[in-house]
Design a protein around this motif. Structure first.
Motif, PDB file in Angstrom:
ATOM      1  N   LEU A  78      -4.984  -6.987   0.689  1.00 45.82           N
ATOM      2  CA  LEU A  78      -4.906  -6.192   1.918  1.00 45.82           C
ATOM      3  C   LEU A  78      -4.687  -7.108   3.114  1.00 45.82           C
ATOM      4  O   LEU A  78      -5.354  -8.134   3.258  1.00 45.82           O
ATOM      5  CB  LEU A  78      -6.181  -5.381   2.124  1.00 45.82           C
ATOM      6  CG  LEU A  78      -6.351  -4.129   1.252  1.00 45.82           C
ATOM      7  CD1 LEU A  78      -7.692  -3.467   1.547  1.00 45.82           C
ATOM      8  CD2 LEU A  78      -5.217  -3.137   1.498  1.00 45.82           C
ATOM      9  N   ASN A  96       5.226  -3.396   1.808  1.00 43.69           N
ATOM     10  CA  ASN A  96       5.344  -1.945   1.720  1.00 43.69           C
ATOM     11  C   ASN A  96       6.786  -1.466   1.642  1.00 43.69           C
ATOM     12  O   ASN A  96       7.041  -0.258   1.617  1.00 43.69           O
ATOM     13  CB  ASN A  96       4.672  -1.281   2.929  1.00 43.69           C
ATOM     14  CG  ASN A  96       3.160  -1.369   2.888  1.00 43.69           C
ATOM     15  OD1 ASN A  96       2.591  -1.964   1.985  1.00 43.69           O
ATOM     16  ND2 ASN A  96       2.508  -0.778   3.866  1.00 43.69           N
ATOM     17  N   LEU A 116      -4.826  -6.464   6.975  1.00 42.95           N
ATOM     18  CA  LEU A 116      -5.256  -5.426   7.905  1.00 42.95           C
ATOM     19  C   LEU A 116      -4.957  -5.784   9.355  1.00 42.95           C
ATOM     20  O   LEU A 116      -5.423  -6.803   9.865  1.00 42.95           O
ATOM     21  CB  LEU A 116      -6.765  -5.193   7.728  1.00 42.95           C
ATOM     22  CG  LEU A 116      -7.463  -4.309   8.761  1.00 42.95           C
ATOM     23  CD1 LEU A 116      -6.930  -2.877   8.704  1.00 42.95           C
ATOM     24  CD2 LEU A 116      -8.974  -4.323   8.530  1.00 42.95           C
ATOM     25  N   ASN A 173      -0.037  -4.662   5.894  1.00 36.65           N
ATOM     26  CA  ASN A 173       0.314  -3.520   5.050  1.00 36.65           C
ATOM     27  C   ASN A 173      -0.582  -2.309   5.295  1.00 36.65           C
ATOM     28  O   ASN A 173      -0.433  -1.276   4.649  1.00 36.65           O
ATOM     29  CB  ASN A 173       0.325  -3.898   3.566  1.00 36.65           C
ATOM     30  CG  ASN A 173      -0.955  -4.558   3.093  1.00 36.65           C
ATOM     31  OD1 ASN A 173      -2.008  -4.384   3.704  1.00 36.65           O
ATOM     32  ND2 ASN A 173      -0.866  -5.311   2.011  1.00 36.65           N
ATOM     33  N   ILE A 174      -1.497  -2.417   6.255  1.00 38.28           N
ATOM     34  CA  ILE A 174      -2.309  -1.288   6.706  1.00 38.28           C
ATOM     35  C   ILE A 174      -2.902  -1.652   8.070  1.00 38.28           C
ATOM     36  O   ILE A 174      -3.122  -2.833   8.356  1.00 38.28           O
ATOM     37  CB  ILE A 174      -3.414  -0.941   5.679  1.00 38.28           C
ATOM     38  CG1 ILE A 174      -4.037   0.420   5.966  1.00 38.28           C
ATOM     39  CG2 ILE A 174      -4.476  -2.037   5.611  1.00 38.28           C
ATOM     40  CD1 ILE A 174      -4.852   0.968   4.815  1.00 38.28           C
ATOM     41  N   ALA A 196       3.556   0.791   7.780  1.00 37.50           N
ATOM     42  CA  ALA A 196       2.135   0.501   7.564  1.00 37.50           C
ATOM     43  C   ALA A 196       1.304   1.716   7.958  1.00 37.50           C
ATOM     44  O   ALA A 196       1.374   2.166   9.107  1.00 37.50           O
ATOM     45  CB  ALA A 196       1.697  -0.720   8.374  1.00 37.50           C
ATOM     46  N   THR A 230      -7.122   4.693   1.259  1.00 37.65           N
ATOM     47  CA  THR A 230      -5.786   4.882   1.833  1.00 37.65           C
ATOM     48  C   THR A 230      -4.791   3.935   1.188  1.00 37.65           C
ATOM     49  O   THR A 230      -3.669   4.332   0.833  1.00 37.65           O
ATOM     50  CB  THR A 230      -5.821   4.660   3.355  1.00 37.65           C
ATOM     51  OG1 THR A 230      -6.789   5.535   3.943  1.00 37.65           O
ATOM     52  CG2 THR A 230      -4.459   4.929   3.978  1.00 37.65           C
ATOM     53  N   ALA A 231      -5.177   2.677   1.036  1.00 36.24           N
ATOM     54  CA  ALA A 231      -4.298   1.693   0.412  1.00 36.24           C
ATOM     55  C   ALA A 231      -3.979   2.066  -1.030  1.00 36.24           C
ATOM     56  O   ALA A 231      -2.902   1.727  -1.549  1.00 36.24           O
ATOM     57  CB  ALA A 231      -4.947   0.312   0.458  1.00 36.24           C
ATOM     58  N   SER A 232      -4.888   2.788  -1.687  1.00 37.36           N
ATOM     59  CA  SER A 232      -4.708   3.185  -3.077  1.00 37.36           C
ATOM     60  C   SER A 232      -3.920   4.488  -3.230  1.00 37.36           C
ATOM     61  O   SER A 232      -3.659   4.927  -4.348  1.00 37.36           O
ATOM     62  CB  SER A 232      -6.079   3.347  -3.753  1.00 37.36           C
ATOM     63  OG  SER A 232      -6.810   2.137  -3.691  1.00 37.36           O
ATOM     64  N   THR A 260       0.840  -1.197   0.000  1.00 36.85           N
ATOM     65  CA  THR A 260       0.000   0.000   0.000  1.00 36.85           C
ATOM     66  C   THR A 260       0.877   1.249   0.000  1.00 36.85           C
ATOM     67  O   THR A 260       0.370   2.367  -0.070  1.00 36.85           O
ATOM     68  CB  THR A 260      -0.922   0.032   1.238  1.00 36.85           C
ATOM     69  OG1 THR A 260      -0.120   0.103   2.429  1.00 36.85           O
ATOM     70  CG2 THR A 260      -1.786  -1.219   1.294  1.00 36.85           C
ATOM     71  N   LEU A 298     -10.354   2.442   4.045  1.00 34.29           N
ATOM     72  CA  LEU A 298      -9.180   1.573   3.916  1.00 34.29           C
ATOM     73  C   LEU A 298      -8.723   1.477   2.467  1.00 34.29           C
ATOM     74  O   LEU A 298      -7.534   1.596   2.161  1.00 34.29           O
ATOM     75  CB  LEU A 298      -9.525   0.160   4.419  1.00 34.29           C
ATOM     76  CG  LEU A 298      -9.376  -0.144   5.900  1.00 34.29           C
ATOM     77  CD1 LEU A 298      -9.989  -1.505   6.189  1.00 34.29           C
ATOM     78  CD2 LEU A 298      -7.914  -0.139   6.284  1.00 34.29           C
ATOM     79  N   ARG A 303       2.570   2.336  -8.746  1.00 35.27           N
ATOM     80  CA  ARG A 303       1.267   1.803  -8.334  1.00 35.27           C
ATOM     81  C   ARG A 303       0.548   1.178  -9.523  1.00 35.27           C
ATOM     82  O   ARG A 303       0.552   1.734 -10.623  1.00 35.27           O
ATOM     83  CB  ARG A 303       0.388   2.906  -7.742  1.00 35.27           C
ATOM     84  CG  ARG A 303       0.769   3.297  -6.335  1.00 35.27           C
ATOM     85  CD  ARG A 303      -0.285   4.230  -5.756  1.00 35.27           C
ATOM     86  NE  ARG A 303       0.061   4.608  -4.393  1.00 35.27           N
ATOM     87  CZ  ARG A 303      -0.257   3.895  -3.319  1.00 35.27           C
ATOM     88  NH1 ARG A 303      -0.935   2.754  -3.466  1.00 35.27           N
ATOM     89  NH2 ARG A 303       0.082   4.293  -2.113  1.00 35.27           N
TER      90      ARG A 303
END
Length: 431
Positions: free
Chosen positions: A191, A115, A193, A341-342, A358, A405-407, A4, A402, A183
């Motif tokens: 994801l 990440n 989480l 990763n988040i 993260a 943010t990940a994008s 992410t 989420l 990206r």
């Protein structure tokens, strides 16, 4: 795996190298256009350039030399690299060997995290946390590992200056490689989480935590992975989680980890029932059972597919349990080290906690906190209390946040503030 974010790490194998990490941070961060600890930068070089070009006093005085953090970041040399992260710590030697081995496993988890694009590793040369242990752990976590990693041993260099010079040059070359990553679209199943809470209040277990649990269930249904940690805060709800384990092996491992952790706490004159903090108690969480019942809600209702000890790598999609302390930073440090990763961090009292690699999204349990601390809180679940949202609608909003943010469409408040909290968990004593 899919990241992410895209970071380069500078890692000391032992606390003796922390000063050299500081030198590298001063040499690289601002010069390459990354956020620094300063609120602004003074560009004296612009005045020098004006002077050398023969500018008048008026022209020199009219030259703008103050750059904000936003202006600095716009001038990144490597636009596809989100930052350089410096993982200083106080371990690597002097304690029991198991702690140094755990540190190596944790650092390997950070280097292999999706990440992270690569790393510069600084070793003194004589510490317990040997480079060879780190390399072996990296290979175990990722047999096909191919990221660029620079290993430097200070005791092999002719001088400190030579050591720093080589570190800067080789890191710069590594960043040119990391900058080639861009990206691309990816499915949500990638994801991973982390589910975290801290500074909880009486509302946490009825708004923020169950809403996050619903988002966790949605992500699991989409093929993603979620991770519930903080084992001291699961004291009192063990049987519920054991009943949700898909295998006897996972159930037995969870029970064994809880028992051994509890015994270790009692051996030093404490216990899990001492877990609620003064802030928790003041806001209604007066017993460990009350706190645990609310904390476990972050895991939703999904089956438990795997149980992991500290630093073990997450490998199975679905809800995982990871053994970490209740300490907020030690726990988030462990979540990222196992592959998250988040991270979403629920709070009722407020906390600035972040992580170096993260993104950590802060979710408030009540609207009063959100209005008071908008500079550190990302999402407000207080609307569940007021009736504007149900648990389900709030959970859907969390998932959308989420994804954004990940994008890279939204940036976590902890990231904008440079909140890079990193504390490895030491289980042993110092020798």
């Amino acid at each position: 795996s899919v990241g992410t974010a895209n970071y380069w790490l500078i890692i000391p194998m032992v606390f003796c190298e922390n000063r050299n990490v500081d030198v590298l941070e001063a040499a690289l961060s601002e010069a390459l256009g990354y956020i620094t600890k300063k609120d602004f930068a003074v560009d004296t070089q612009a005045l020098i350039n004006k002077y050398n070009s023969g500018a008048s006093e008026e022209e020199i005085y009219a030259t703008s030399i103050i750059h904000t953090k936003d202006e600095i970041s716009k001038n990144r040399v490597f636009p596809n690299v989100d930052g350089i992260k410096f993982l200083k710590h106080d371990g690597g030697c002097g304690g029991v060997r198991q702690d140094s081995e755990a540190l190596c496993n944790l650092l390997a988890g950070y280097i292999t995290n999706s990440n992270v694009a690569g790393a510069t590793v600084l070793s003194l040369g004589c510490q317990n946390a040997e480079v060879e242990i780190l390399q072996k752990s990296i290979q175990q976590k990722d047999p096909n590992f191919s990221k660029p990693v620079v290993y430097l041993r200070q005791q092999n260099s002719r001088s400190e200056r030579e050591f720093i010079e080589e570190a800067v040059k080789r890191t710069f070359i590594g960043l040119t490689m990391a900058n080639k990553l861009e990206r691309k679209p990816a499915p949500l199943r990638n994801l991973v989480l982390g589910l975290e809470c801290g500074g909880s209040d009486g509302f946490s277990g009825i708004s923020a935590n169950p809403a996050l649990g619903y988002a966790s269930d949605l992500l699991v249904a989409l093929g993603g992975t979620t991770v519930l940690s903080e084992f001291p805060e699961l004291n009192g709800v063990e049987q519920e989680l054991i009943n949700r384990c898909e295998t006897d092996e996972a159930a037995k491992k969870f029970a064994a980890l809880m028992d051994s952790y509890s015994a270790a706490a009692k051996a030093v004159g404490s216990a899990f029932e001492n877990n609620p903090s003064p802030g928790n108690i003041k806001d209604g969480l007066i017993t460990d059972a009350m706190k645990s019942a609310g904390a476990a809600k972050k895991g939703g209702t999904s089956p438990v597919v795997d149980v992991l000890d500290y630093t073990e790598k997450i490998t199975r999609p679905g809800l995982n349990l990871l053994c970490t302390p209740g300490n907020d930073v030690e726990s988030t440090t462990g979540l990222a080290g196992s592959g998250c990763n988040i991270i979403v961090f629920t709070t009722g009292l407020g906390t600035p906690t972040g992580n170096p690699i993260a993104p950590v999204l802060k979710l408030s349990s009540n609207t009063h906190l959100y209005e008071k601390m908008k500079d550190i809180i990302d999402i407000n679940a207080g609307t569940v209390i007021s009736g504007e949202d149900s648990i389900e609608s709030m959970g859907e909003k969390i998932l959308e946040y989420l994804i954004a943010t990940a994008s890279g469409e939204l940036v976590a408040k902890a990231v904008t503030k440079g909140q890079n909290d990193f504390i490895p968990w030491k289980r042993g004593i110092s020798l």
